[in-house]
Design a protein around this motif. Structure first.
Motif, PDB file in Angstrom:
ATOM      1  N   SER A  12       0.823  -1.207   0.000  1.00 40.80           N
ATOM      2  CA  SER A  12       0.000   0.000   0.000  1.00 40.80           C
ATOM      3  C   SER A  12       0.864   1.266   0.000  1.00 40.80           C
ATOM      4  N   GLY A  13       2.194   1.112  -0.154  1.00 38.44           N
ATOM      5  CA  GLY A  13       3.077   2.266  -0.130  1.00 38.44           C
ATOM      6  C   GLY A  13       3.382   2.675   1.300  1.00 38.44           C
ATOM      7  N   LEU A  14       3.989   3.854   1.459  1.00 40.08           N
ATOM      8  CA  LEU A  14       4.302   4.338   2.812  1.00 40.08           C
ATOM      9  C   LEU A  14       3.046   4.950   3.391  1.00 40.08           C
ATOM     10  N   HIS A  15       2.155   4.069   3.822  1.00 39.63           N
ATOM     11  CA  HIS A  15       0.830   4.457   4.261  1.00 39.63           C
ATOM     12  C   HIS A  15       0.483   3.596   5.462  1.00 39.63           C
ATOM     13  N   ARG A  17       0.131   1.321   8.373  1.00 36.96           N
ATOM     14  CA  ARG A  17       1.065   0.624   9.250  1.00 36.96           C
ATOM     15  C   ARG A  17       2.521   0.749   8.810  1.00 36.96           C
ATOM     16  N   ALA A  20       3.704   4.069   9.895  1.00 30.17           N
ATOM     17  CA  ALA A  20       3.787   4.186  11.351  1.00 30.17           C
ATOM     18  C   ALA A  20       5.014   3.444  11.878  1.00 30.17           C
ATOM     19  N   VAL A  23       8.113   5.545  11.222  1.00 32.12           N
ATOM     20  CA  VAL A  23       8.203   6.727  12.084  1.00 32.12           C
ATOM     21  C   VAL A  23       8.621   6.308  13.501  1.00 32.12           C
ATOM     22  N   GLN A  24       8.045   5.208  13.983  1.00 38.15           N
ATOM     23  CA  GLN A  24       8.416   4.728  15.319  1.00 38.15           C
ATOM     24  C   GLN A  24       9.894   4.349  15.363  1.00 38.15           C
TER      25      GLN A  24
ATOM     26  N   GLU B  70      -6.057   0.454  16.268  1.00 39.45           N
ATOM     27  CA  GLU B  70      -5.042   0.924  15.309  1.00 39.45           C
ATOM     28  C   GLU B  70      -5.427   2.267  14.700  1.00 39.45           C
ATOM     29  N   MET B  77      -0.611   9.382  16.733  1.00 35.30           N
ATOM     30  CA  MET B  77       0.688   9.700  16.119  1.00 35.30           C
ATOM     31  C   MET B  77       0.607  10.962  15.273  1.00 35.30           C
ATOM     32  N   LEU B 119      -5.332   6.166  -1.142  1.00 33.69           N
ATOM     33  CA  LEU B 119      -5.459   5.925   0.299  1.00 33.69           C
ATOM     34  C   LEU B 119      -4.959   7.122   1.098  1.00 33.69           C
ATOM     35  N   PHE B 120      -3.944   7.818   0.554  1.00 27.98           N
ATOM     36  CA  PHE B 120      -3.402   8.977   1.274  1.00 27.98           C
ATOM     37  C   PHE B 120      -4.486  10.043   1.436  1.00 27.98           C
ATOM     38  N   LEU B 294      -4.752  -0.844  -6.202  1.00 23.78           N
ATOM     39  CA  LEU B 294      -4.631   0.483  -5.603  1.00 23.78           C
ATOM     40  C   LEU B 294      -3.268   0.685  -4.941  1.00 23.78           C
ATOM     41  N   ASP B 295      -2.781   1.906  -5.009  1.00 20.89           N
ATOM     42  CA  ASP B 295      -1.552   2.298  -4.335  1.00 20.89           C
ATOM     43  C   ASP B 295      -0.373   1.396  -4.661  1.00 20.89           C
ATOM     44  N   ARG B 296      -0.216   1.101  -5.907  1.00 22.13           N
ATOM     45  CA  ARG B 296       0.945   0.343  -6.343  1.00 22.13           C
ATOM     46  C   ARG B 296       1.528   1.079  -7.536  1.00 22.13           C
TER      47      ARG B 296
END
Lengths: 87, 551
Positions: A12-15, A17, A20, A23-24, B70, B77, B119-120, B294-296
């Motif tokens: 899903s890319g840097l999205h 989990r 997160a 970043v952690q 979550e 965060m 998704l962003f 999606l998102d690929r």
């Protein structure tokens, strides 16, 4: 300055989990680490919003960089995390 | 008795109870100049507000587990993000007051996420919610959020944010009433998923105050304040009968006189698969395949696609699965399938049109679908989205058959396709009407704009005309004509669609018992009478009222 370029492993890319987790991990490093799209403006890898705002998709290449004591290991660890793409 | 308030009914059924209002978002106070000597205190207050929101959400996350936890942890965060606080502080030091500094700081990240898309962009609603919470904390106002009156209630809100709906307690919420939102918005989808009645796009709801008793009718789209006890008893008895009837019925959908209407479920993400497969349905009426793409950066391989489709087909062994091939473009841009620079993506290269630019994308998908169909016992049908011309339907059907997929159809989402449904149906095996897009293109109304809900109302007689034309054409040629989209989830509208000649309805699993019960209580002749009344009504509200009165 130590830096590494890796392709994003998470589907899903840097999205969500994957972002997160990065970043952690960045927040645990002794030095600030930056993240950038190739040729783009670097952002603080400890900032979830800045990381998300890159909008980096699966397979895209990003550059991790840091300076100072422990920079080498920090960049190495985060690069492995980004490439592995654990969901 | 107070006047009945009208909106757009969703989910069917009735419920009565006391109102609990979501704190309305207040207008921001007028801008205030912050002199340099006050800036440090203002900046400290801004940082404290952000910390306060983080602490509140952390407390709320503590007892939760899984996805709900979550979601909240991600929000913590975000609101604790040092870059956000630094940006807000910089705004204050440049002379902004706290409210404006927070608005600008959140806004700069929202803009970047929106530009990233996919998704962003979906995170923007989270940021808006966090911004409102931070501003409320800064100004010492009540935090916007779900009311917790401690007893079952009718939730009344301007609109619900996705973050609120995730926390909604189905044991406590009897019904939903929102001033904004449309019949295809997320509040409506949530209400159908929970099986509670809802009335959306109901501006009169702003007058409802906490504790006031209301009778909500999700079929008629009405909210009756201070209902007489006899009215409440009558509605409760009807609701019990409706629920009992729905619970007792099972198996294929049919009218009182035995006319078959296939009841199918929509599936769009792997996590929905189990619930969808367990539902009492005849199969899947709309399997959206976008989740794989999606998102690929690149399309998934044939092997990966084959495995993913195989899981769905295995879960529905012995049942029908109607697969929609990739519907990229418009609100679902994909880097490898869509052009980034279209000024008007809803009217651009999307759906089947992407296959013209990149034939391999569709070829690979059909190869994977055929392999997965071969290895599993589901009855696989394939259909193409965004078909405009009969020739497109014919070409798609030929390609599908060449891959060994014998049943190929076209979606009817473009008015031109509905107007030429007979030609379309002649060239393929079935038609499926996507009412959400068909409404968008018929009324020239962007389906993502809540303010255009009235135009997007699936009860609009002009939309029903196009459904009628399509279903009649299918009937003449012996081709099944299904409806997928939010219209198919409304039991009253399902009767109308059946009367118009539609042969299958595909909806969220929670909607099926209500659809089955509505069909079982009416003959095909009843449905035709309702259809005629709705289609010849002067407007959507009248159509809905006529059907509620006659049905």
């Amino acid at each position: 300055m130590p830096q590494r370029t890796v392709a994003i492993g998470a589907a899903s890319g840097l999205h969500a989990r994957p972002a997160a987790l990065l970043v952690q991990a960045a927040s645990r490093q002794p030095v600030p680490v930056t993240l950038a799209r190739e040729g783009g403006e670097p952002v603080d890898a400890r900032s979830l919003l800045s990381v998300l705002a890159l909008g980096a998709a699966h397979g895209e290449r990003v550059v991790l960089a840091a300076e100072g004591d422990g920079a080498e290991a920090a960049v190495e660890e985060l690069a492995a995390l980004v490439a592995a793409g654990e969901e | 008795m107070a006047r009945v308030i009208r909106g757009v009914g969703v989910g069917g059924g009735t419920a009565e109870g006391p109102v609990a209002r979501m704190a309305a978002p207040r207008l921001p106070p007028p801008p205030r100049a912050v002199p340099p000597e006050e800036a440090p205190a203002e900046a400290a207050a801004v940082r404290a507000a952000l910390r306060d929101v983080a602490a509140t959400l952390e407390r709320r996350a503590a007892p939760l587990t899984g996805a709900a936890a979550e979601v909240l942890e991600a929000q913590v965060m975000m609101v604790s993000d040092p870059a956000l606080a630094d940006l807000a502080e910089a705004e204050v030091r440049a002379g902004s007051d706290g409210t404006r500094a927070l608005t600008a700081a959140f806004g700069s990240f929202s803009a970047a996420l929106r530009a990233a898309g996919g998704l962003f962009a979906e995170r923007v609603a989270d940021l808006d919610d966090l911004r409102d919470r931070a501003i409320a904390s800064l100004l010492g106002l009540p935090v916007p959020g779900l009311p917790r009156p401690g007893h079952p209630h009718v939730l009344v809100a301007t609109d619900l944010a996705p973050a609120d709906t995730a926390l909604l307690d189905p044991e406590q919420v009897l019904a939903l009433v929102t001033e904004e939102g449309g019949p295809t918005g997320h509040t409506a989808i949530l209400a159908r998923g929970l099986g509670v009645p809802a009335v959306v796009a109901c501006p009169g709801a702003s007058a409802l105050t906490d504790g006031r008793r209301v009778l909500v009718d999700g079929a008629a789209g009405t909210v009756e304040p201070d209902p007489a006890p006899a009215r409440v008893a009558e509605a409760a008895a009807a609701e019990r009968r409706r629920r009992r009837a729905a619970a007792e019925l099972s198996g294929p959908g049919r009218t009182a006189d035995g006319h078959r209407v296939a009841l199918l479920v929509n599936v769009g993400a792997p996590r929905e698969l189990r619930g969808a497969a367990e539902a009492d349905s005849e199969g899947v009426g709309l399997f959206r395949t976008e989740f794989l793409f999606l998102d690929r950066a690149e399309a998934p391989s044939v092997e990966e696609q084959t495995a993913a489709y195989g899981r769905v087909f295995a879960a529905f062994a012995g049942r029908r699965v109607v697969v929609r091939t990739l519907d990229a473009g418009a609100d679902k841009p994909l880097p490898f399938a869509t052009a980034p620079d279209e000024p008007n993506p809803a009217l651009g290269v999307r759906g089947l049109r992407t296959a013209t630019r990149d034939p391999a994308l569709l070829e690979n998908q059909l190869t994977a679908l055929a392999r997965a169909a071969e290895a599993n016992a589901a009855e696989v049908w394939v259909m193409a989205p965004m078909v405009s011309l009969p020739a497109e339907a014919a070409a798609f059907a030929a390609r599908a058959r060449a891959h060994g997929l014998p049943t190929a159809g076209a979606m009817v989402e473009v008015p031109a396709a509905a107007l030429r449904a007979e030609h379309l149906a002649a060239d393929c095996d079935f038609l499926s009407i996507g009412t959400n897009d068909l409404a968008q293109y018929t009324f020239a109304a962007d389906r993502t704009l809540g303010g255009l809900a009235e135009l997007l109302d699936p009860w609009q007689p002009a939309l029903l005309d196009l459904v009628h034309r399509t279903a009649e054409a299918g009937g003449r040629l012996g081709r099944p004509v299904g409806v997928c989209g939010e219209a198919a989830a409304d039991p009253a509208l399902a009767l109308v669609l059946t009367g118009l000649g539609v042969t299958s309805l595909s909806a969220a699993p929670a909607a099926l018992p209500g659809l089955r019960a509505a069909l079982a209580a009416h003959t095909l002749a009843d449905c035709r009478e309702l259809a005629e009344a709705a289609r010849t009504a002067p407007d959507a509200a009248t159509a809905r009222q006529l059907v509620a009165a006659l049905g």
